[in-house]
Design a protein around this motif. Structure first.
Motif, mmCIF file in Angstrom:
data_model
loop_
_atom_site.group_PDB
_atom_site.id
_atom_site.type_symbol
_atom_site.label_atom_id
_atom_site.label_comp_id
_atom_site.label_asym_id
_atom_site.label_seq_id
_atom_site.Cartn_x
_atom_site.Cartn_y
_atom_site.Cartn_z
ATOM 1 N N ASN A 177 0.829 -1.199 0.000
ATOM 2 C CA ASN A 177 0.000 0.000 0.000
ATOM 3 C C ASN A 177 0.868 1.256 0.000
ATOM 4 O OD1 ASN A 177 -2.495 1.155 -0.173
ATOM 5 N ND2 ASN A 177 -2.828 1.195 2.018
ATOM 6 N N GLU A 208 0.807 4.163 -2.768
ATOM 7 C CA GLU A 208 0.604 5.575 -2.422
ATOM 8 C C GLU A 208 1.702 6.434 -3.020
ATOM 9 O OE1 GLU A 208 0.297 5.828 1.812
ATOM 10 O OE2 GLU A 208 -1.572 4.698 1.860
ATOM 11 N N TRP A 220 0.764 12.530 -9.147
ATOM 12 C CA TRP A 220 0.102 13.793 -8.834
ATOM 13 C C TRP A 220 1.097 14.949 -8.949
ATOM 14 C CZ3 TRP A 220 -3.375 14.041 -3.850
ATOM 15 C CH2 TRP A 220 -4.277 15.083 -3.976
ATOM 16 N N CYS A 249 -5.370 2.591 -5.220
ATOM 17 C CA CYS A 249 -5.090 3.652 -4.241
ATOM 18 C C CYS A 249 -6.016 4.852 -4.400
ATOM 19 C CB CYS A 249 -3.658 4.141 -4.381
ATOM 20 S SG CYS A 249 -2.441 2.963 -3.898
ATOM 21 N N ALA A 250 -6.233 5.270 -5.630
ATOM 22 C CA ALA A 250 -6.970 6.505 -5.881
ATOM 23 C C ALA A 250 -8.441 6.392 -5.542
ATOM 24 C CB ALA A 250 -6.795 6.934 -7.336
ATOM 25 N N ALA A 263 -8.885 6.646 -1.764
ATOM 26 C CA ALA A 263 -8.452 7.976 -1.319
ATOM 27 C C ALA A 263 -9.444 9.041 -1.759
ATOM 28 C CB ALA A 263 -7.067 8.286 -1.858
ATOM 29 N N ALA A 264 -9.970 8.917 -2.968
ATOM 30 C CA ALA A 264 -10.905 9.912 -3.489
ATOM 31 C C ALA A 264 -12.191 9.957 -2.674
ATOM 32 C CB ALA A 264 -11.222 9.619 -4.953
ATOM 33 N N SER A 293 -12.484 9.959 0.400
ATOM 34 C CA SER A 293 -12.336 10.784 1.600
ATOM 35 C C SER A 293 -12.036 12.248 1.283
ATOM 36 C CB SER A 293 -11.222 10.218 2.488
ATOM 37 O OG SER A 293 -9.983 10.310 1.818
ATOM 38 N N LEU A 294 -12.019 12.601 0.000
ATOM 39 C CA LEU A 294 -11.715 13.974 -0.411
ATOM 40 C C LEU A 294 -12.977 14.693 -0.869
ATOM 41 C CD1 LEU A 294 -8.484 13.311 -2.480
ATOM 42 C CD2 LEU A 294 -8.627 14.296 -0.208
ATOM 43 N N SER A 321 -12.135 17.245 -5.949
ATOM 44 C CA SER A 321 -10.785 16.692 -6.061
ATOM 45 C C SER A 321 -10.715 15.633 -7.148
ATOM 46 C CB SER A 321 -10.357 16.076 -4.729
ATOM 47 O OG SER A 321 -10.378 17.040 -3.714
ATOM 48 N N PHE A 342 -7.691 12.631 -8.944
ATOM 49 C CA PHE A 342 -6.374 12.032 -9.075
ATOM 50 C C PHE A 342 -6.140 11.774 -10.552
ATOM 51 C CE2 PHE A 342 -7.365 10.767 -4.714
ATOM 52 C CZ PHE A 342 -6.183 11.060 -4.069
#
Length: 83
Positions: A3, A7, A14, A55-56, A59-60, A62-63, A67, A69
């Motif tokens: 992981n 990341e 990014w 990963c994205a 993660a997305a 929680s944004l 936002s 990626f």
């Protein structure tokens, strides 16, 4: 451990995107490719795209909705976008 590597891949992508001047709402390639060239590049980058997606996507979630990626090759080719 995997992981953390994923990341790092996403964050490096990014950073390259920001350095290249691509914004999350960008729909243009820095270097235009034919459909076949883009398909070939995506096939060659399959492992990176899979790592990006694993990963994205979490993660997305929680944004904020605004936002995004972007997975960009070292040549500046937009390979994948997650908004």
């Amino acid at each position: 451990m995997k992981n953390s590597r994923n990341e790092r891949i996403v964050l490096d992508s990014w950073r390259r995107c920001a350095q290249a001047g691509l914004s999350p709402d960008s729909t243009r390639q820095l270097y235009p490719l034919s459909d076949q060239q883009l398909k070939t590049m995506c096939e060659q980058s399959h492992n990176d795209i899979s790592a990006f997606e694993s990963c994205a996507v979490p993660a997305a979630a929680s944004l904020p909705k605004a936002s995004a990626f972007l997975l960009v090759s070292q040549q500046g080719i937009l390979l994948k976008k997650n908004t």
